[in-house]
Design a protein around this motif. Sequence first.
Motif, PDB file in Angstrom:
ATOM      1  N   LEU A   1     -18.453  11.188  42.607  1.00 31.94           N
ATOM      2  CA  LEU A   1     -19.134   9.919  42.337  1.00 31.94           C
ATOM      3  C   LEU A   1     -20.336   9.704  43.260  1.00 31.94           C
ATOM      4  O   LEU A   1     -21.406   9.297  42.804  1.00 31.94           O
ATOM      5  CB  LEU A   1     -18.158   8.753  42.464  1.00 31.94           C
ATOM      6  CG  LEU A   1     -17.042   8.696  41.423  1.00 31.94           C
ATOM      7  CD1 LEU A   1     -16.086   7.560  41.741  1.00 31.94           C
ATOM      8  CD2 LEU A   1     -17.601   8.553  40.024  1.00 31.94           C
TER       9      LEU A   1
ATOM     10  N   ARG B   1     -15.885   4.352  39.424  1.00 27.73           N
ATOM     11  CA  ARG B   1     -17.285   4.488  39.817  1.00 27.73           C
ATOM     12  C   ARG B   1     -17.909   3.138  40.157  1.00 27.73           C
ATOM     13  O   ARG B   1     -18.583   2.988  41.172  1.00 27.73           O
ATOM     14  CB  ARG B   1     -18.070   5.170  38.690  1.00 27.73           C
ATOM     15  CG  ARG B   1     -19.503   5.419  39.034  1.00 27.73           C
ATOM     16  CD  ARG B   1     -20.204   6.146  37.927  1.00 27.73           C
ATOM     17  NE  ARG B   1     -21.573   6.419  38.322  1.00 27.73           N
ATOM     18  CZ  ARG B   1     -22.395   7.152  37.643  1.00 27.73           C
ATOM     19  NH1 ARG B   1     -22.004   7.709  36.513  1.00 27.73           N
ATOM     20  NH2 ARG B   1     -23.612   7.353  38.066  1.00 27.73           N
TER      21      ARG B   1
ATOM     22  N   GLU C   1     -19.319   2.173  43.847  1.00 28.28           N
ATOM     23  CA  GLU C   1     -20.743   1.859  43.989  1.00 28.28           C
ATOM     24  C   GLU C   1     -20.951   0.456  44.525  1.00 28.28           C
ATOM     25  O   GLU C   1     -21.787   0.241  45.405  1.00 28.28           O
ATOM     26  CB  GLU C   1     -21.458   2.017  42.651  1.00 28.28           C
ATOM     27  CG  GLU C   1     -21.651   3.449  42.232  1.00 28.28           C
ATOM     28  CD  GLU C   1     -22.275   3.577  40.845  1.00 28.28           C
ATOM     29  OE1 GLU C   1     -22.629   2.546  40.232  1.00 28.28           O
ATOM     30  OE2 GLU C   1     -22.404   4.712  40.386  1.00 28.28           O
TER      31      GLU C   1
END
Length: 126
Positions: free
Chosen positions: A20, A108, A112
């Motif tokens: 990722l 993800r 993030e």
Amino acid sequence: MKTCLVIDEAPVIRKIAFRLLSREGVDVDTLEKPSQVLDWIDSHGAPDLMVVGVSAQDKTIVDEIKAIRERCGSAMHVVAMIVEANLGLMTRLKRAGFESYVYKPFDRAALEASLARYLEPETILA
């Protein structure tokens, strides 16, 4: 390019985080144990970000992170990956130098969102 060191005992967590973060243009490396970090830093220099898997049963993590912080200073950001919101653990981690938390398992978007502020390009003020 920002650098990130992911430390977790679980190979699957290291692999997912590596994939990722690499997709986001981050230079990522992984380790199994926090006790390996100082040797890694001696070889590669301090990363911009260190993401560390932590459990409430881990009694040495606070001392290990304090030692890493003493070596690297505050230029390196440190984020904990935890399974649940444990106030006692979170307080000990903050005192040791952890800046924030990512909850496992993560996807993800969650990864993030948790790490974005540490991976943004630095702006130079003139």
